[in-house]
Motif scaffolding. Structure first.
Motif, PDB file in Angstrom:
ATOM      1  N   MET A   1       0.836  -1.222   0.000  1.00  0.00           N
ATOM      2  CA  MET A   1       0.000   0.000   0.000  1.00  0.00           C
ATOM      3  C   MET A   1       0.862   1.261   0.000  1.00  0.00           C
ATOM      4  O   MET A   1       1.796   1.368   0.788  1.00  0.00           O
ATOM      5  N   GLY A   2       0.522   2.199  -0.882  1.00  0.00           N
ATOM      6  CA  GLY A   2       1.258   3.450  -0.898  1.00  0.00           C
ATOM      7  C   GLY A   2       0.683   4.436   0.098  1.00  0.00           C
ATOM      8  O   GLY A   2      -0.419   4.237   0.612  1.00  0.00           O
ATOM      9  N   ILE A   3       1.440   5.514   0.372  1.00  0.00           N
ATOM     10  CA  ILE A   3       0.915   6.574   1.246  1.00  0.00           C
ATOM     11  C   ILE A   3      -0.217   7.314   0.519  1.00  0.00           C
ATOM     12  O   ILE A   3      -1.142   7.839   1.135  1.00  0.00           O
ATOM     13  N   LEU A   4      -0.129   7.289  -0.821  1.00  0.00           N
ATOM     14  CA  LEU A   4      -1.189   7.881  -1.650  1.00  0.00           C
ATOM     15  C   LEU A   4      -1.722   6.806  -2.589  1.00  0.00           C
ATOM     16  O   LEU A   4      -0.954   6.170  -3.303  1.00  0.00           O
ATOM     17  N   GLU A   5      -3.027   6.606  -2.545  1.00  0.00           N
ATOM     18  CA  GLU A   5      -3.657   5.583  -3.398  1.00  0.00           C
ATOM     19  C   GLU A   5      -4.808   6.224  -4.170  1.00  0.00           C
ATOM     20  O   GLU A   5      -5.816   6.624  -3.584  1.00  0.00           O
ATOM     21  N   VAL A   6      -4.629   6.330  -5.477  1.00  0.00           N
ATOM     22  CA  VAL A   6      -5.675   6.875  -6.349  1.00  0.00           C
ATOM     23  C   VAL A   6      -6.296   5.690  -7.081  1.00  0.00           C
ATOM     24  O   VAL A   6      -5.575   4.902  -7.705  1.00  0.00           O
ATOM     25  N   LYS A   7      -7.620   5.542  -6.974  1.00  0.00           N
ATOM     26  CA  LYS A   7      -8.265   4.361  -7.591  1.00  0.00           C
ATOM     27  C   LYS A   7      -9.396   4.779  -8.521  1.00  0.00           C
ATOM     28  O   LYS A   7     -10.332   5.475  -8.091  1.00  0.00           O
ATOM     29  N   ASP A   8      -9.276   4.368  -9.772  1.00  0.00           N
ATOM     30  CA  ASP A   8     -10.350   4.525 -10.771  1.00  0.00           C
ATOM     31  C   ASP A   8     -10.932   5.934 -10.807  1.00  0.00           C
ATOM     32  O   ASP A   8     -12.156   6.109 -10.818  1.00  0.00           O
ATOM     33  N   VAL A   9     -10.066   6.929 -10.806  1.00  0.00           N
ATOM     34  CA  VAL A   9     -10.551   8.321 -10.808  1.00  0.00           C
ATOM     35  C   VAL A   9     -10.912   8.775 -12.220  1.00  0.00           C
ATOM     36  O   VAL A   9     -10.150   8.594 -13.170  1.00  0.00           O
ATOM     37  N   ASN A  10     -12.097   9.356 -12.339  1.00  0.00           N
ATOM     38  CA  ASN A  10     -12.571   9.948 -13.592  1.00  0.00           C
ATOM     39  C   ASN A  10     -12.966  11.385 -13.329  1.00  0.00           C
ATOM     40  O   ASN A  10     -13.549  11.688 -12.286  1.00  0.00           O
ATOM     41  N   LYS A  11     -12.640  12.259 -14.296  1.00  0.00           N
ATOM     42  CA  LYS A  11     -13.062  13.658 -14.177  1.00  0.00           C
ATOM     43  C   LYS A  11     -13.361  14.230 -15.555  1.00  0.00           C
ATOM     44  O   LYS A  11     -12.519  14.173 -16.457  1.00  0.00           O
ATOM     45  N   ARG A  12     -14.569  14.742 -15.701  1.00  0.00           N
ATOM     46  CA  ARG A  12     -14.980  15.359 -16.968  1.00  0.00           C
ATOM     47  C   ARG A  12     -15.112  16.861 -16.804  1.00  0.00           C
ATOM     48  O   ARG A  12     -15.522  17.340 -15.749  1.00  0.00           O
ATOM     49  N   THR A  57     -15.914  10.179 -10.252  1.00  0.00           N
ATOM     50  CA  THR A  57     -15.956   8.857  -9.613  1.00  0.00           C
ATOM     51  C   THR A  57     -14.541   8.485  -9.167  1.00  0.00           C
ATOM     52  O   THR A  57     -13.568   9.098  -9.600  1.00  0.00           O
ATOM     53  N   GLY A  58     -14.459   7.474  -8.314  1.00  0.00           N
ATOM     54  CA  GLY A  58     -13.151   6.993  -7.877  1.00  0.00           C
ATOM     55  C   GLY A  58     -12.833   7.442  -6.463  1.00  0.00           C
ATOM     56  O   GLY A  58     -13.619   8.146  -5.828  1.00  0.00           O
ATOM     57  N   SER A  59     -11.667   6.995  -5.978  1.00  0.00           N
ATOM     58  CA  SER A  59     -11.280   7.345  -4.608  1.00  0.00           C
ATOM     59  C   SER A  59      -9.836   7.830  -4.554  1.00  0.00           C
ATOM     60  O   SER A  59      -9.002   7.448  -5.384  1.00  0.00           O
ATOM     61  N   VAL A  60      -9.578   8.697  -3.587  1.00  0.00           N
ATOM     62  CA  VAL A  60      -8.220   9.183  -3.331  1.00  0.00           C
ATOM     63  C   VAL A  60      -7.970   9.036  -1.835  1.00  0.00           C
ATOM     64  O   VAL A  60      -8.619   9.697  -1.018  1.00  0.00           O
ATOM     65  N   MET A  61      -7.060   8.118  -1.492  1.00  0.00           N
ATOM     66  CA  MET A  61      -6.740   7.876  -0.079  1.00  0.00           C
ATOM     67  C   MET A  61      -5.334   8.370   0.210  1.00  0.00           C
ATOM     68  O   MET A  61      -4.402   8.084  -0.545  1.00  0.00           O
ATOM     69  N   PHE A  62      -5.184   9.102   1.299  1.00  0.00           N
ATOM     70  CA  PHE A  62      -3.856   9.545   1.721  1.00  0.00           C
ATOM     71  C   PHE A  62      -3.644   9.109   3.164  1.00  0.00           C
ATOM     72  O   PHE A  62      -4.472   9.412   4.027  1.00  0.00           O
ATOM     73  N   ASP A  63      -2.569   8.363   3.386  1.00  0.00           N
ATOM     74  CA  ASP A  63      -2.241   7.930   4.746  1.00  0.00           C
ATOM     75  C   ASP A  63      -3.429   7.214   5.402  1.00  0.00           C
ATOM     76  O   ASP A  63      -3.726   7.415   6.576  1.00  0.00           O
ATOM     77  N   GLY A  64      -4.135   6.423   4.583  1.00  0.00           N
ATOM     78  CA  GLY A  64      -5.247   5.633   5.103  1.00  0.00           C
ATOM     79  C   GLY A  64      -6.579   6.347   5.225  1.00  0.00           C
ATOM     80  O   GLY A  64      -7.560   5.771   5.673  1.00  0.00           O
ATOM     81  N   GLN A  65      -6.624   7.638   4.826  1.00  0.00           N
ATOM     82  CA  GLN A  65      -7.882   8.393   4.939  1.00  0.00           C
ATOM     83  C   GLN A  65      -8.267   8.976   3.590  1.00  0.00           C
ATOM     84  O   GLN A  65      -7.391   9.377   2.801  1.00  0.00           O
ATOM     85  N   SER A  66      -9.581   9.079   3.351  1.00  0.00           N
ATOM     86  CA  SER A  66     -10.022   9.654   2.086  1.00  0.00           C
ATOM     87  C   SER A  66      -9.850  11.172   2.105  1.00  0.00           C
ATOM     88  O   SER A  66     -10.142  11.828   3.101  1.00  0.00           O
ATOM     89  N   VAL A  67      -9.370  11.734   0.995  1.00  0.00           N
ATOM     90  CA  VAL A  67      -9.276  13.198   0.903  1.00  0.00           C
ATOM     91  C   VAL A  67     -10.563  13.765   0.298  1.00  0.00           C
ATOM     92  O   VAL A  67     -10.800  14.969   0.367  1.00  0.00           O
TER      93      VAL A  67
END
Ligand SMILES: Nc1ncnc2c1ncn2[C@@H]1O[C@H](COP(=O)(O)OP(=O)(O)OP(=O)(O)O)[C@@H](O)[C@H]1O
Ligand SMILES: [Mg+2]
Length: 251
Positions: A1-12, A57-67
């Motif tokens: 696990m990274g300190i920053l985890e970006v998963k399936d992020v989409n932005k229009r 859509t998607g998630s951005v986790m930093f240090d185990g918490q969602s931003v």
């Protein structure tokens, strides 16, 4: 696990898909570079990490918490600082005054400036600011007004304003853009020194490959909002996907 985890992020943005199924994992205490041609979505991705934009859509986790759902100053308090593509400093203040702003702003939850609490308090904060300016080699310029400074010095000051907050993750959006070669090399050296001295993770967006290959442990190549490849620098050099990113499918 990274300190920053970006998963399936989409932005229009209207009809434009700026980020498309972006996945990114940044390991603690590494330098991760994100490269790609103009308009690839690099700054958009960074904006999603610091609360300036909210992904569709998607998630951005930093240090185990969602931003996600947090305001920029709250994300800043989680330990993420960002050097912007265009330096954000106060031209009518001195170098010293600029670098003290984050110290005076972090006292309560909100991003409000406070007066010094006492003479001792002012002495302590000034000392902290001077130590920081020494680290970025700007102590001799502490009384200069920033409006007249070179681009290299403005960037260095902006870095000091980030680092004084002791971030766990420093995001740098084209830290050497528009710099002369000598300033670029100084910036590379400074970032290497910071890395050695502090426990810090860096995510760096850069067009200058000399900077990327001097600093990065991992590189993600982004094109048209999609990561094409992620690998260590030696494997990215000459990778066909990099050509594809910069020259298009015809490459
Ligand atoms: N706020 C916005 N509204 C509409 N479109 C936007 C917005 N921000 C970015 N875009 C578009 O999204 C795409 C990605 O832009 P972005 O700024 O993330 O690219 P970049 O990779 O940082 O490019 P550069 O290397 O030029 O800085 C571009 O087509 C850009 O025009
Ligand atoms: Mg950009």
């Amino acid at each position: 696990m990274g300190i920053l985890e970006v998963k399936d992020v989409n932005k229009r943005f209207g009809g434009l898909k700026a980020l498309s199924d972006v996945n990114l994992s940044v390991k603690e205490n590494t330098v991760h570079a994100i490269i790609g041609p103009n308009g690839a979505g690099k700054s958009t991705l960074l904006n999603c990490l610091v609360g300036k934009l909210i992904p569709d859509t998607g998630s951005v986790m930093f240090d185990g918490q969602s931003v996600l759902g947090r305001k920029p100053y709250q994300i800043n308090q989680m330990g993420i600082s960002r050097v912007f593509q265009t330096p954000e400093i106060f031209g009518d203040l001195t170098v010293m005054e600029n670098v003290m702003i984050p110290l005076l702003a972090k006292r309560d939850g909100a991003f409000r400036l406070h007066a010094f609490e006492s003479v001792e308090d002012e002495t302590d904060l000034r000392h902290e600011a001077e130590t920081m300016l020494e680290e970025v080699k700007m102590l001799d310029k502490r009384n200069m007004h920033t409006a007249s400074m070179s681009r290299g010095d403005k960037r260095r000051l902006e870095m000091a304003m980030c680092l004084i907050q002791k971030p766990k993750l420093l995001l740098l959006d084209e830290p050497t853009a528009g710099m002369a070669r000598a300033d670029t090399n100084n910036t590379i050296d400074l970032l290497k020194e910071i890395r050695e001295k502090r426990s810090i993770t860096m995510c760096i967006i850069e067009h200058d490959m000399h900077v990327v290959f001097s600093l990065a442990d991992r590189i993600t190549v982004l094109a048209q909002g999609t990561p094409l490849v992620e690998d260590e620098p030696q494997k990215i050099k000459g990778h066909p996907k990099v050509k594809e990113a910069y020259l298009g499918e015809a490459a």
